[in-house]
Design a protein around this motif. Sequence first.
Motif, PDB file in Angstrom:
ATOM      1  N   MET A  52      65.337-122.590 -17.818  1.00  0.00           N
ATOM      2  CA  MET A  52      65.057-123.293 -18.930  1.00  0.00           C
ATOM      3  C   MET A  52      65.909-122.899 -20.079  1.00  0.00           C
ATOM      4  O   MET A  52      66.199-123.724 -20.988  1.00  0.00           O
ATOM      5  N   VAL A  53      66.325-121.681 -20.031  1.00  0.00           N
ATOM      6  CA  VAL A  53      67.293-121.149 -21.179  1.00  0.00           C
ATOM      7  C   VAL A  53      68.420-121.962 -20.937  1.00  0.00           C
ATOM      8  O   VAL A  53      69.100-122.428 -22.166  1.00  0.00           O
ATOM      9  N   GLU A  71      65.405-107.371 -23.368  1.00  0.00           N
ATOM     10  CA  GLU A  71      64.818-107.424 -22.231  1.00  0.00           C
ATOM     11  C   GLU A  71      64.989-106.176 -21.461  1.00  0.00           C
ATOM     12  O   GLU A  71      64.249-105.385 -20.760  1.00  0.00           O
ATOM     13  N   ARG A 106      62.650-119.476 -16.015  1.00  0.00           N
ATOM     14  CA  ARG A 106      62.750-118.851 -17.471  1.00  0.00           C
ATOM     15  C   ARG A 106      64.342-119.227 -17.514  1.00  0.00           C
ATOM     16  O   ARG A 106      65.036-119.499 -18.528  1.00  0.00           O
ATOM     17  N   GLU A 107      65.191-118.703 -16.790  1.00  0.00           N
ATOM     18  CA  GLU A 107      66.610-118.689 -16.656  1.00  0.00           C
ATOM     19  C   GLU A 107      67.146-120.096 -16.734  1.00  0.00           C
ATOM     20  O   GLU A 107      68.164-120.499 -17.419  1.00  0.00           O
ATOM     21  N   ARG A 114      59.266-117.394 -11.392  1.00  0.00           N
ATOM     22  CA  ARG A 114      58.953-117.227 -13.011  1.00  0.00           C
ATOM     23  C   ARG A 114      60.342-116.940 -13.596  1.00  0.00           C
ATOM     24  O   ARG A 114      60.642-117.743 -14.771  1.00  0.00           O
ATOM     25  N   SER A 115      60.869-115.844 -12.985  1.00  0.00           N
ATOM     26  CA  SER A 115      62.274-115.436 -13.489  1.00  0.00           C
ATOM     27  C   SER A 115      63.185-116.545 -13.339  1.00  0.00           C
ATOM     28  O   SER A 115      63.991-116.682 -14.442  1.00  0.00           O
TER      29      SER A 115
END
Length: 169
Positions: free
Chosen positions: A62-63, A118, A59-60, A55-56
């Motif tokens: 995707m950013v 975060e 997310r990275e 997931r991490s």
Amino acid sequence: PAEPEAPPDPAMVKRREELRARQAAREYGRQVRDIRAGPTANQTKAPTSVISEVRSVMREVMVGGSMLLLCVGVFFAGREITITAGYSESTGLITGLLSASFMLFVEMILFVIRSTREEGLARLYRKRREVEGVHNISSLPQPRPGGQPLETLKKAPPRGSSASKDKDR
């Protein structure tokens, strides 16, 4: 002359043993309540779950992908607006590059703000866990009051139940 002592009731003896085991478990719990067991020299930290790692990473990715796509989109938008306004192709390319560079700078600032927030939340969460004294307690020994296995403690009926009332009689 002294009267001979009657043999103890087996149910009462069993109940006394259960009560002693419960008391020993409570005392043990009080003794180890404040112990924080972290990894020692011969232990390693437990690996984080694979799902949270995936997931991490997602997310990275995707950013980063959204930052690039946004910059490409802003480049083409700036280029087309400049050409539509009647300027030359080279002026449109320069305007597109400047627009994309500006957008990349804005995205970088937003990324720094997001990651700082975060990190602050993660720091606060770690601090809260330290205050509560919750760490890796799985390495603590399990209570064995009176040398009895834990199963005997678990089998004791709860207070106020009909089974415990029958034992008390």
